[in-house]
Every structure is written in C-alpha cells, then in structure tokens.
Scaffold this active site. Structure first.
Site, PDB file in Angstrom:
ATOM      1  N   ARG A   1       8.606   2.682   4.714  1.00 16.74           N
ATOM      2  CA  ARG A   1       7.663   3.057   3.772  1.00 16.74           C
ATOM      3  C   ARG A   1       6.082   2.935   4.448  1.00 16.74           C
ATOM      4  O   ARG A   1       5.507   4.036   4.085  1.00 16.74           O
ATOM      5  CB  ARG A   1       7.449   2.349   2.452  1.00 16.74           C
ATOM      6  CG  ARG A   1       8.548   2.276   1.679  1.00 16.74           C
ATOM      7  CD  ARG A   1       8.661   1.432   0.526  1.00 16.74           C
ATOM      8  NE  ARG A   1       7.286   1.535  -0.297  1.00 16.74           N
ATOM      9  CZ  ARG A   1       7.577   2.301  -1.256  1.00 16.74           C
ATOM     10  NH1 ARG A   1       8.711   2.875  -1.869  1.00 16.74           N
ATOM     11  NH2 ARG A   1       6.293   2.361  -2.336  1.00 16.74           N
ATOM     12  N   PRO A  10       3.115   4.249  -0.875  1.00 18.17           N
ATOM     13  CA  PRO A  10       2.733   5.334   0.063  1.00 18.17           C
ATOM     14  C   PRO A  10       1.346   5.621   0.320  1.00 18.17           C
ATOM     15  O   PRO A  10       1.062   6.513   0.953  1.00 18.17           O
ATOM     16  CB  PRO A  10       3.646   6.809  -0.687  1.00 18.17           C
ATOM     17  CG  PRO A  10       3.459   6.336  -2.032  1.00 18.17           C
ATOM     18  CD  PRO A  10       3.697   4.905  -2.147  1.00 18.17           C
ATOM     19  N   CYS A  20       3.756  -1.021 -12.726  1.00 19.11           N
ATOM     20  CA  CYS A  20       4.120   0.210 -13.724  1.00 19.11           C
ATOM     21  C   CYS A  20       5.493  -0.079 -14.346  1.00 19.11           C
ATOM     22  O   CYS A  20       6.447   0.200 -14.450  1.00 19.11           O
ATOM     23  CB  CYS A  20       4.564   1.294 -12.581  1.00 19.11           C
ATOM     24  SG  CYS A  20       5.694   1.203 -11.449  1.00 19.11           S
ATOM     25  N   GLY A  61      -1.410   5.727  -2.752  1.00 19.17           N
ATOM     26  CA  GLY A  61      -1.944   6.195  -4.015  1.00 19.17           C
ATOM     27  C   GLY A  61      -3.388   5.316  -3.877  1.00 19.17           C
ATOM     28  O   GLY A  61      -4.620   6.132  -4.196  1.00 19.17           O
ATOM     29  N   LYS A  62      -2.981   3.862  -4.013  1.00 18.18           N
ATOM     30  CA  LYS A  62      -4.388   3.230  -4.140  1.00 18.18           C
ATOM     31  C   LYS A  62      -5.288   3.417  -2.929  1.00 18.18           C
ATOM     32  O   LYS A  62      -6.446   3.502  -3.046  1.00 18.18           O
ATOM     33  CB  LYS A  62      -3.997   1.751  -4.599  1.00 18.18           C
ATOM     34  CG  LYS A  62      -2.927   1.706  -5.444  1.00 18.18           C
ATOM     35  CD  LYS A  62      -3.253   2.345  -6.862  1.00 18.18           C
ATOM     36  CE  LYS A  62      -2.237   2.169  -7.980  1.00 18.18           C
ATOM     37  NZ  LYS A  62      -0.976   2.666  -7.528  1.00 18.18           N
ATOM     38  N   GLU A  68       1.641  -3.001   4.298  1.00 19.24           N
ATOM     39  CA  GLU A  68       2.829  -2.486   3.629  1.00 19.24           C
ATOM     40  C   GLU A  68       4.077  -3.225   4.446  1.00 19.24           C
ATOM     41  O   GLU A  68       4.509  -3.287   5.692  1.00 19.24           O
ATOM     42  CB  GLU A  68       3.242  -1.003   3.594  1.00 19.24           C
ATOM     43  CG  GLU A  68       4.522  -0.612   3.359  1.00 19.24           C
ATOM     44  CD  GLU A  68       5.069  -1.237   1.945  1.00 19.24           C
ATOM     45  OE1 GLU A  68       4.224  -0.994   1.046  1.00 19.24           O
ATOM     46  OE2 GLU A  68       6.038  -1.535   2.062  1.00 19.24           O
ATOM     47  N   ALA A  81       0.856  -1.324  -0.045  1.00 18.39           N
ATOM     48  CA  ALA A  81      -0.254  -0.129  -0.021  1.00 18.39           C
ATOM     49  C   ALA A  81       0.765   1.432   0.192  1.00 18.39           C
ATOM     50  O   ALA A  81       0.171   2.505  -0.311  1.00 18.39           O
ATOM     51  CB  ALA A  81      -0.932   0.024   1.241  1.00 18.39           C
TER      52      ALA A  81
HETATM   53  N1  SAM Z   1       0.253   0.916  -3.919  1.00 18.29           N
HETATM   54  C1  SAM Z   1       1.355   2.023  -3.803  1.00 18.29           C
HETATM   55  C2  SAM Z   1       0.588   3.299  -4.023  1.00 18.29           C
HETATM   56  O1  SAM Z   1      -0.220   3.177  -4.872  1.00 18.29           O
HETATM   57  O2  SAM Z   1       1.068   4.457  -3.547  1.00 18.29           O
HETATM   58  C3  SAM Z   1       2.436   1.688  -4.454  1.00 18.29           C
HETATM   59  C4  SAM Z   1       2.934   0.279  -4.362  1.00 18.29           C
HETATM   60  S1  SAM Z   1       4.716   0.024  -4.779  1.00 18.29           S
HETATM   61  C5  SAM Z   1       4.228  -0.168  -6.529  1.00 18.29           C
HETATM   62  C6  SAM Z   1       5.049  -1.687  -4.556  1.00 18.29           C
HETATM   63  C7  SAM Z   1       5.002  -1.774  -2.800  1.00 18.29           C
HETATM   64  O3  SAM Z   1       5.453  -3.186  -2.696  1.00 18.29           O
HETATM   65  C8  SAM Z   1       6.232  -1.016  -2.290  1.00 18.29           C
HETATM   66  O4  SAM Z   1       5.699  -0.288  -1.026  1.00 18.29           O
HETATM   67  C9  SAM Z   1       7.105  -2.229  -1.365  1.00 18.29           C
HETATM   68  O5  SAM Z   1       7.619  -1.791  -0.520  1.00 18.29           O
HETATM   69  C10 SAM Z   1       6.189  -3.343  -1.469  1.00 18.29           C
HETATM   70  N2  SAM Z   1       6.906  -4.546  -1.469  1.00 18.29           N
HETATM   71  C11 SAM Z   1       8.175  -4.952  -1.904  1.00 18.29           C
HETATM   72  N3  SAM Z   1       8.419  -6.232  -1.936  1.00 18.29           N
HETATM   73  C12 SAM Z   1       7.263  -6.967  -1.583  1.00 18.29           C
HETATM   74  C13 SAM Z   1       6.547  -8.235  -1.200  1.00 18.29           C
HETATM   75  N4  SAM Z   1       7.505  -9.384  -1.232  1.00 18.29           N
HETATM   76  N5  SAM Z   1       5.571  -8.326  -0.790  1.00 18.29           N
HETATM   77  C14 SAM Z   1       4.628  -7.717  -0.764  1.00 18.29           C
HETATM   78  N6  SAM Z   1       5.078  -6.051  -0.869  1.00 18.29           N
HETATM   79  C15 SAM Z   1       6.398  -5.952  -1.367  1.00 18.29           C
END
Ligand code: SAM
Length: 460
Positions: free
Chosen positions: A140, A114, A233, A116-117, A135, A112
């Site tokens: 983060r 920072p 993305c 956005g969703k 998260e 989740a």
């Molecule tokens: N959904 C967020 C938003 O809209 O602001 C952005 C999410 S970002 C694309 C992906 C997130 O996945 C990061 O915050 C990261 O810390 C987390 N992440 C990294 N490895 C992960 C894992 N193995 N399992 C779950 N989440 C993970």
C-alpha cells in the site's frame, strides 16, 4: 447489491438505532456519494471552481471539498493526473478538518495509505512544517508515494513501520497525530462489497484490539498540549466509543475535545459502551443524516504544557558534494531554484531533499527519506516525477506547454518528435506541470510515469 449485507450486522444495527433503523436501512438503496478535494498546493479553490470540468457542489464541512454527482470518471481526468484534486469520500474529509493542522507543525499520519489524510494535511500546512506518513503495508505504501508525488508534496518522509517502532525516535515529537485506524469498514458497505463479505463480529473485536494497540503506541509520540484525532469508517461501538473509553482509562492525561465541526454531525453514544458522558464529544457521521458514508471521529488532547523533553535533532553529516555532482550539473542546467534551501542527501543512489529537524532514523524502515529529487544513474542524474510535480513551471529553465496530439502522446507514454536542443524538458498542460521528457536528436523520450498512463485525455 450482489453481495448482501450480513443479517447479523443488520440485527446489531437495529438494536442500536431503534426508530432510526428504517432510515439507515433505506440508504443501502442509494448510490454512494462521490467527492473530490482541491489540492491547494497546485490551485486555489476559487480558481478550481472556474475550471472545474464537471458540476460540483460544496461539502459543508470541508472548504476544499466538493461533491461531484454526475461525473463518473473524475479519476481519469487530466486535472486528476496533474494533481489538482484528490478523490476522497466526502465524510473522510472531516477527519483532517477536525485535526486542523497548522503551517510549521510536525504531524504524524500513522496509517497513511493510500494518502487521503496525508494529502489533505499537506494541502493545509503548505510547505511549512513536516509530515511523517507511515504505512505498515509495503504494497500500500507504493500507492501512498504515487499520490504524494502526484500532489507535489515536499515536506514529508514516508515510513514503512509498525507503530510501536516509532517510539524511540519520535517520543513527544509531534504537534498533531492522526490515527485513521484499520477497521471493519461497516460505514463503507454501500460502496465496498469486500467489506460486506468479510464482515464478522470476530473481525470487529479483532479490529478493536488492533486499534487500542495503535493508540497505545502513538500516545507517547504526541507533545503535551498536542492533538490526536482518531477515526474509523465503521459503526460498531466496540471500535469507536469502546476504544476511546478504554484509551482514556489507561491514559488519563488525554481528554476528548469538542470540535467546531460537531455542528454538522451526530454526537458519540456513551450509552452503547457504558462509558462516561464526555464520549458524547465524539462525532458520528451517519449516511442517513449527512451526504456521505459512515464515519466516527474523536478529537483528543494531551493535557499539560509542552514538556522540557530534550529533543535532539539528527546531526547532519557534511554533504558528500562529490557524489552530488551529477545532481548539481542537472540543477545548474535545468533548475531555477535556490539550492541552498535544499537539504540534499543520497540514499541507495536516490537523491532526496530531507526535511530538516528529523531525529535519527537509523533503526526505522524509511521508504522515502523526503522529497525524491531523482536517481543517480551511471553517468547522469535522472529527475523523478515527484521532483517535477513539486516544482512550479517558473522554477525550470526549459518548459514547453504540450497541446493536441503531443499532449495525447505524452500522456500515453509514447515518444514524439520535437525540434529542440538535446536535454531535459519540463512539460506543462494548461500551465500545470505534467512531467519530464528528454530530447535526443529531435525525439522526446517520455518520462511520464507508467502508473499514470491509464487515463482518458479530456481536451478542454
Ligand atoms: N488514512 C488512509 C487514507 O486516508 O487514505 C486510510 C487508512 S486505512 C483506513 C487504514 C490503514 O491502516 C491501512 O492502510 C492499513 O494497511 C493500515 N494498518 C493495518 N494494520 C495496521 C496496524 N496494525 N498498525 C498500523 N496500521 C495498520
């Protein structure tokens, strides 16, 4: 671009895109698109359009989303601080539009930060329903909390867990799940030099393994009939159609759905992964086709009717009224809300309104148990900024609209003189909640949070 896009990446894109490649490449000469999304928990879109401080242009696939092309400092504006909007990449706004959450539903955002969703979901479901925002990264999650507080979201819990740990409490619990997966970030190359720098084919493959594991872990959490939206993305087929193809092979109870939003975007590319034709129902958002950065979205449905899985909500323990005395004293004196509507619980000296209907979370790392009311200090209760932002001015007994130099001082975190009775006050700006202050002997102690102070004040 000081950090160039890697040759190996460009070679792959050329092979994939063929005659479209030149148009794709030209996009790197342009600036990234900027967007903001109106927080309808605070203001409706029509009212925002009237007060919008810079030129805005609607984003076709998101009724609350707008491009702001000329203004560089939307993140420093007072309205941002007051939670009236969230700055978000325009194509990223499509994800929750595809998810289409409804009031009353239980929604999981598994990665989740920072926010956005998460904040977009909250804006859609309002105060009805429940958001579980998870998260994995402790650093983060702090930013996630700040955004959730700034937007005034109340029906939420914040978890700090690995997705696999969610299975025990949340089996078949959610109506909708969003997996906004960690990815190689190819779609963000135009705005993110780090993504360009760290890109490698190895990382693409390693991300695809992580993505598959996250999907495996969340699949059991969805109710039959529920919706799961997977997004990245990035452009690589391995992280997109490839992940969905393997997921469907392993979990035949899922199918890809057509989304109404597909009319705005390109279709998925089954031929890139030798996958079934139904992968065409996925959506690809290309910077050379839409005004925004690169994204991929798949909308999946878990087949079958809601099972008779017997979900047992946590048995609420009797409230420890005594410990809450300091909170009740504060609430009596300063708040004008029906306290019976709150499910108050104390956790490490923090007082929360915990959304009802949650399962037992004893084995889960809970970062915030719900809407944070504040902290129990030695002889008093100290309200949180999150409490302020979740309230409407009419729900507080002592409210003062700050203007001119007082406003500036407050936003800088300074103390100031005020001829008022001792005690807490809620400050507003343009009738939107700004935060708390405590008057003592004619001086206001400032409770505007440090993390919000770095802003420029724009007077109307
Ligand atoms: N959904 C967020 C938003 O809209 O602001 C952005 C999410 S970002 C694309 C992906 C997130 O996945 C990061 O915050 C990261 O810390 C987390 N992440 C990294 N490895 C992960 C894992 N193995 N399992 C779950 N989440 C993970």
């Amino acid at each position: 671009m000081k950090v160039p896009v890697k040759e190996e990446f460009l070679k792959r894109m050329k092979e994939l895109l063929k005659e479209e490649y030149e148009a794709f490449l030209k996009e790197y000469e342009k600036k990234p698109q900027k967007g903001l999304r109106v927080n309808t928990l605070k203001i409706d879109v029509e009212s925002f359009k009237k007060v919008a401080p810079f030129e805005i242009e609607p984003i076709p696939w998101c009724p609350t989303g707008f491009y702001y092309e000329k203004e560089e400092k939307a993140g420093n504006h007072l309205y941002h601080v007051l939670g009236l909007y969230y700055i978000q990449e325009p194509t990223a706004m499509a994800v929750v539009e595809v998810l289409d959450p409804k009031p009353g539903e239980k929604i999981l955002d598994v990665s989740a930060a920072p926010g956005g969703k998460t904040t977009h979901i909250a804006s859609k479901i309002g105060d009805e329903g429940l958001i579980v925002a998870n998260e994995i990264d402790r650093r983060r999650i702090k930013i996630l909390e700040e955004n959730v507080a700034r937007m005034g979201i109340k029906n939420i819990v914040l978890l700090n867990e690995k997705p696999e740990k969610l299975i025990k409490p949340f089996k078949e619990y959610f109506d909708r799940i969003v997996v906004d997966a960690p990815c190689s970030g190819e779609g963000m190359f135009r705005k993110d030099p780090t993504a360009r720098k760290i890109w490698s084919l190895n990382n693409v493959i390693s991300c695809s393994v992580t993505q598959r594991n996250i999907l495996r872990n969340v699949a059991p959490l969805l109710k039959p009939g529920g919706i799961l939206v997977y997004s990245t993305c990035t452009f690589s087929p391995e992280e997109n159609e490839g992940v969905i193809k393997k997921f469907l092979e392993e979990y035949p109870e899922f199918e890809i759905m057509e989304s109404e939003l597909s009319r705005f975007f390109d279709r998925g590319r089954p031929e890139w992964v030798k996958g079934p034709k139904e992968l065409e129902r996925c959506m690809r958002l290309w910077p050379h086709k839409v005004k925004g950065e690169g994204h991929f979205i798949a909308k999946l449905k878990k087949k079958g009717k809601a099972s008779d899985y017997n979900f047992k909500p946590k048995i609420e323990k009797k409230k420890q009224k005594k410990d809450l005395e300091l909170f009740y004293y504060f609430a009596d004196k300063y708040l004008d809300i029906d306290l019976k509507m709150l499910n108050l619980q104390i956790y490490n000296d923090f007082v929360y309104h915990v959304p009802t209907g949650l399962p037992e979370l004893d084995e889960i790392k809970v970062y915030r148990k719900g809407w944070l009311m504040g902290e129990l200090k030695k002889n008093r209760f100290e309200p949180s900024h999150w409490l302020a932002m979740g309230l409407k001015p009419e729900q507080v007994k002592r409210v003062l609209e700050l203007k001119g130099p007082w406003r500036e001082k407050y936003l800088k975190g300074e103390t100031f003189k005020l001829e008022e009775e001792d005690g807490w006050m809620l400050f507003t700006m343009e009738n939107f909640v700004a935060g708390w202050g405590r008057v003592a002997k004619g001086i206001v102690k400032n409770y505007f949070p440090k993390w919000l102070r770095e802003i420029e004040v724009w007077e109307e």
